[in-house]
Design an enzyme around this catalytic site. Structure first.
Site, mmCIF file in Angstrom:
data_model
loop_
_atom_site.group_PDB
_atom_site.id
_atom_site.type_symbol
_atom_site.label_atom_id
_atom_site.label_comp_id
_atom_site.label_asym_id
_atom_site.label_seq_id
_atom_site.Cartn_x
_atom_site.Cartn_y
_atom_site.Cartn_z
ATOM 1 N N LYS A 1 45.938 28.970 42.326
ATOM 2 C CA LYS A 1 46.621 27.690 42.100
ATOM 3 C C LYS A 1 45.920 26.817 41.054
ATOM 4 O O LYS A 1 46.537 26.364 40.098
ATOM 5 C CB LYS A 1 46.666 26.972 43.441
ATOM 6 C CG LYS A 1 47.108 25.557 43.419
ATOM 7 C CD LYS A 1 47.135 25.043 44.845
ATOM 8 C CE LYS A 1 45.742 24.875 45.446
ATOM 9 N NZ LYS A 1 45.179 23.544 45.211
ATOM 10 N N THR A 2 44.635 26.601 41.262
ATOM 11 C CA THR A 2 43.898 25.734 40.343
ATOM 12 C C THR A 2 43.870 26.335 38.949
ATOM 13 O O THR A 2 43.972 25.627 37.947
ATOM 14 C CB THR A 2 42.465 25.515 40.846
ATOM 15 O OG1 THR A 2 42.512 25.201 42.232
ATOM 16 C CG2 THR A 2 41.798 24.382 40.110
ATOM 17 N N ASP B 1 48.667 18.317 41.744
ATOM 18 C CA ASP B 1 48.074 19.336 42.609
ATOM 19 C C ASP B 1 48.301 18.949 44.070
ATOM 20 O O ASP B 1 48.501 17.770 44.364
ATOM 21 C CB ASP B 1 46.563 19.408 42.312
ATOM 22 C CG ASP B 1 45.950 20.689 42.851
ATOM 23 O OD1 ASP B 1 46.708 21.565 43.315
ATOM 24 O OD2 ASP B 1 44.716 20.816 42.787
ATOM 25 N N GLU B 2 48.260 19.901 44.970
ATOM 26 C CA GLU B 2 48.397 19.621 46.411
ATOM 27 C C GLU B 2 49.591 18.721 46.691
ATOM 28 O O GLU B 2 49.509 17.758 47.450
ATOM 29 C CB GLU B 2 47.127 18.946 46.960
ATOM 30 C CG GLU B 2 45.844 19.680 46.656
ATOM 31 C CD GLU B 2 45.548 20.809 47.625
ATOM 32 O OE1 GLU B 2 46.474 21.210 48.385
ATOM 33 O OE2 GLU B 2 44.409 21.299 47.613
ATOM 34 N N GLN C 1 50.197 24.791 53.947
ATOM 35 C CA GLN C 1 48.872 24.187 54.051
ATOM 36 C C GLN C 1 48.931 22.674 54.142
ATOM 37 O O GLN C 1 47.966 21.978 53.841
ATOM 38 C CB GLN C 1 48.008 24.607 52.854
ATOM 39 C CG GLN C 1 47.639 26.087 52.884
ATOM 40 C CD GLN C 1 46.637 26.440 51.802
ATOM 41 O OE1 GLN C 1 45.483 26.080 51.875
ATOM 42 N NE2 GLN C 1 47.115 27.148 50.792
ATOM 43 N N ARG D 1 40.567 31.097 54.710
ATOM 44 C CA ARG D 1 39.317 30.784 54.001
ATOM 45 C C ARG D 1 38.466 32.029 53.811
ATOM 46 O O ARG D 1 37.568 32.072 52.983
ATOM 47 C CB ARG D 1 38.473 29.742 54.756
ATOM 48 C CG ARG D 1 39.071 28.358 54.942
ATOM 49 C CD ARG D 1 39.595 27.791 53.674
ATOM 50 N NE ARG D 1 41.030 28.051 53.573
ATOM 51 C CZ ARG D 1 41.715 27.956 52.453
ATOM 52 N NH1 ARG D 1 41.113 27.616 51.346
ATOM 53 N NH2 ARG D 1 43.018 28.221 52.430
#
Length: 733
Positions: A34-35, A218-219, A265, A609
DNA sequence: CGCACGTGGTTTTTT
DNA sequence: ACCACGTGCG
């Protein structure tokens, strides 16, 4: 352009990065890059010449994420990222408000209240208004005010049909007035004020709409209502506004909102995040490009399969299935411990093993649902001599001594700041007690002035304090920031105060002195790193970036944190501890609509994670709030495919999916249950019982007998619980 | 005025 | 068990 920029991207990633100017929603699963997509998209836009760096607006949720993005970007492109608008919602709004403080009706040096400051400000308002803090808990009031602001509602916009709400609205209104008088803004005010400024001021709005050709977020699943409105405004109001038609030539550029997020998420609904924004975005911006990033580069197959199986129990998902090319890898290790202490012991043993297997401690994370759980783990780790770092908790700029030091600086700069004045007028103690302070407050009220002016009118110790602040100000007027800091620490008496601390408080005081020293270091660092090294700028920095204490970062240490804090991170090995009903999923989540789904997403975050190895553990009983409590194994464990699990504890997996697994089957009672027996009764399954607190329920499990035993009761309203017979007051029905 | 003791409340958290 | 806050006493 730089062709290596795009190399190594998979097809959907490439599609996202190279999308023409249009709004898009990128559904990016955990570990799907994603980043990378976000930063590469920015780099791509710039390097193709489509836009220049200053025409980009990129929004993140944390300062850390913003910093990361800037770092990666500088590595990709030979550009100066300094002038770029990359930051958090709050940071960007702050920047905009500073640039247009007059239009926003704020003083040039307006300061930012953190949550603690806000709470004390609210308490002051309530006291002045004689509001009963039993009926209106200040914390609730704070939530009401912040919540309203996040909905874009000023006090007069809030619909109040009952006297209770009306009272809250009154406090809200007076609180805002007080902030305005004192020249301070709280976190949500930064956003709302900025939003209102842009709504009201057409020239300004059009200027920024024109400027920001590309907005990237983002997010996105964590945005609240107001943040989304703000984005919409800057992006040109979606495609429905009539002003869109007037700018047909630049139309393509104007509506490019590039949002990246993962509905699975979304774990911050409890503080106002609205996942619904994702679906709204599709509608409001007529998004044609929904790109799913579903290839996971992080975890082994089994871990991913487990995560997918778990999350499939949630309804209303946008739909996405993560896959990986990695092989299955190890099974997920599950461990049942008798107690929380033994659970911690298990974790320690496994970590020792991992260590000898070549795992670095820093590559291992210990996750838990709530902060209180770290204690037992920490204790075990200390005994075992394993080094660790606890993430989260009290942050640097939130420490008492730091807040005191900063309050002196704030007051020097803006004497209207009553919050700051009240914090330090008698710290270190200089003989100004509650009574004197009250007198100053009354005088201020009567004359309609700030506390500062009232204090200046007073005599004795109070006006001596005013003199102190003034002398601090004049003595430091020409000094650079770190020297101002140093001077204030010495002459305010703060250093001396802590140096004189003796006895039990000595240790604590030494630590505080260390922190104050670090504050000077932080100021020095700030001056080196920032063009604007003014005091205002530093104080803003302190409010907006509460800051992780960075010491010991390079040491090889375990990571301990809540599941919430782990979002966005990854580790070779992860321990998810405390997987018990009531803890994870947390008890309180039952009360909230959609609460269990959010807990499940939290579990999904926790599982994803892990790269290679995942442990999940639970304890039959643990100390919770000073009491022994019993929790059944987390329902989430049952949602994971049995074939993916490897049970490490003696007890095997259940054969019967309906049995509450991990426990022996109900013990046959030796005598028939009696009516009205309180403690020491022998219960059997199927018995209807009454509990003082939980109400009516049915016994669904029994273990042990007499006062040593416990029973599982499925309560009509409170859900299923294990109760220790020694304590539980059960009555037969 | 300042300290000592008592009481209540305890999910998660960034800005 | 623990911490933050408020009251009451010296």
């Amino acid at each position: 352009m730089n062709t290596t920029l795009l190399s190594g991207l998979n097809p959907p990633q490439l599609q996202a990065v190279t999308l023409p100017s249009q709004s898009a929603l990128i559904l990016a699963g955990a570990g799907s890059g994603k980043t990378r997509v976000l930063t590469t998209r920015i780099a791509y836009l710039i390097s193709t010449g489509a836009v220049s760096p200053h025409e980009i607006l990129a929004v993140t949720f944390t300062n850390k994420a913003a910093k990361e993005m800037i770092t990666r970007l500088s590595a990709m492109l030979p550009i100066n990222t300094r002038g770029m608008w990359i930051g958090t919602f709050h940071g960007l709004c702050n920047r905009l408000l500073r640039a247009h403080y007059r239009e926003a009706a704020l003083p040039q040096t307006f300061q930012i209240l953190d949550s603690g400051d806000q709470l004390s400000a609210i308490k002051r308002v309530m006291k002045a208004q004689n509001v009963d803090d039993e009926k209106f808990p200040p914390r609730e009031m704070q939530n009401f005010i912040s919540g309203s602001k996040e909905q874009g509602l000023r006090a007069h916009d809030v619909e109040a049909f009952d006297p209770y709400t009306r009272r809250k609205v009154e406090v809200y209104a007076e609180y805002d007035a007080q902030c305005q008088r004192e020249g301070v803004v709280d976190f949500s005010e930064l956003l709302l004020r900025c939003y209102e400024l842009l709504t009201r001021n057409t020239a300004l709005r059009e200027h920024y709409q024109e400027r920001f050709k590309h907005i990237l977020v983002d997010e996105f699943q964590d945005t609240n209502h107001l943040q989304y409105q703000w984005l919409k405004l800057l992006a040109g109001g979606g495609v429905t506004g009539s002003d869109v038609q007037r700018h047909t030539s630049s139309r393509q550029d104007r509506h490019s909102l590039f949002a990246v997020g993962d509905d699975d998420q979304s774990i911050y609904a409890f503080r106002g995040a609205n996942v619904g924004n994702m679906k709204d975005l599709l509608r409001d911006f007529k998004v044609e490009a929904v790109i799913k990033l579903e290839q996971n580069y992080r975890s082994h197959g089994n871990i991913l399969d487990a995560a997918n199986a778990l999350i499939s129990n949630n309804r209303n998902r946008m739909g996405k299935n993560l896959w990986t090319q990695a092989l299955g890898g190890e099974k997920l290790r599950v461990y049942e411990a008798p107690t929380d202490v033994e659970e911690a012991g298990f974790v320690v043993n496994e970590i020792r093993q991992l260590k000898s297997d070549g795992f670095k401690l820093a590559e291992i994370a210990l996750l838990y649902r709530s902060n209180a759980q770290s204690r037992v783990l920490e204790h075990a780790l200390v005994s075992a001599g394993l080094s660790y770092r606890v993430y989260g908790g009290l942050r640097f700029f939130e420490r008492q001594e730091i807040k005191h030091a900063l309050a002196y600086l704030r007051l020097m700069q803006n004497t209207d700041d009553d919050n700051a004045l009240l914090r330090v007028i008698n710290f270190p103690t200089r003989g100004i007690g509650a009574r004197s302070i009250e007198q100053v407050q009354e005088s201020a009220q009567m004359h309609g002035t700030t506390l500062w002016d009232a204090a200046a009118r007073a005599g004795g110790k109070v006006s001596a304090f005013v003199g102190l602040i003034e002398s601090l100000r004049s003595a430091t007027a020409a000094l650079p920031l770190p020297e101002i800091m140093d001077h204030v620490l010495v002459h305010s008496g703060l250093l001396e105060h802590y140096q004189n601390e003796k006895g039990a408080k000595k240790r604590e005081a030494e630590e505080r002195l260390e922190n104050l020293k670090e504050l000077v270091t932080a100021a020095t660092l700030f001056v080196h790193e920032n063009e604007d090294d003014s005091l205002t700028s530093f104080l803003t920095h302190a409010s907006l970036e509460a800051g992780e204490h960075q010491a010991g970062d390079q040491e090889d240490a375990l990571h301990l944190m809540t599941v919430h804090a782990s979002k966005g991170l990854e580790f070779n090995a992860v321990f998810i501890t405390g997987l018990e009903e009531g803890l994870f999923p947390h008890q309180n989540s039952q009360r909230v609509e959609g609460g269990l789904d959010e807990e499940r997403r939290l579990m999904y975050v926790a599982i994803t994670r892990a790269r290679r190895r995942l442990y999940m553990s639970f304890a039959q009983r643990r100390m919770l709030n000073g009491q022994v409590s019993y929790g059944a194994p987390s329902a989430f464990l049952k949602e994971l495919p049995e074939a993916l699990l490897q049970w490490l504890s003696a007890r095997a997996a259940p054969r019967n999916p309906f049995a509450s697994f991990g426990y022996s089957s109900p013990v046959t009672p030796v005598q028939a249950p009696q009516q009205k027996e309180i403690a020491g009764a022998v219960w059997k399954t199927g018995q209807s019982v009454m509990h003082q607190k939980f109400g009516a329920g049915v016994v669904t499990g029994v273990e042990g007998r007499g006062n040593d035993g416990r029973v599982q009761v499925n309560f009509k309203h409170a859900g299923s619980k294990w109760l220790a017979l020694e304590y539980a007051k059960l009555t037969a029905l």
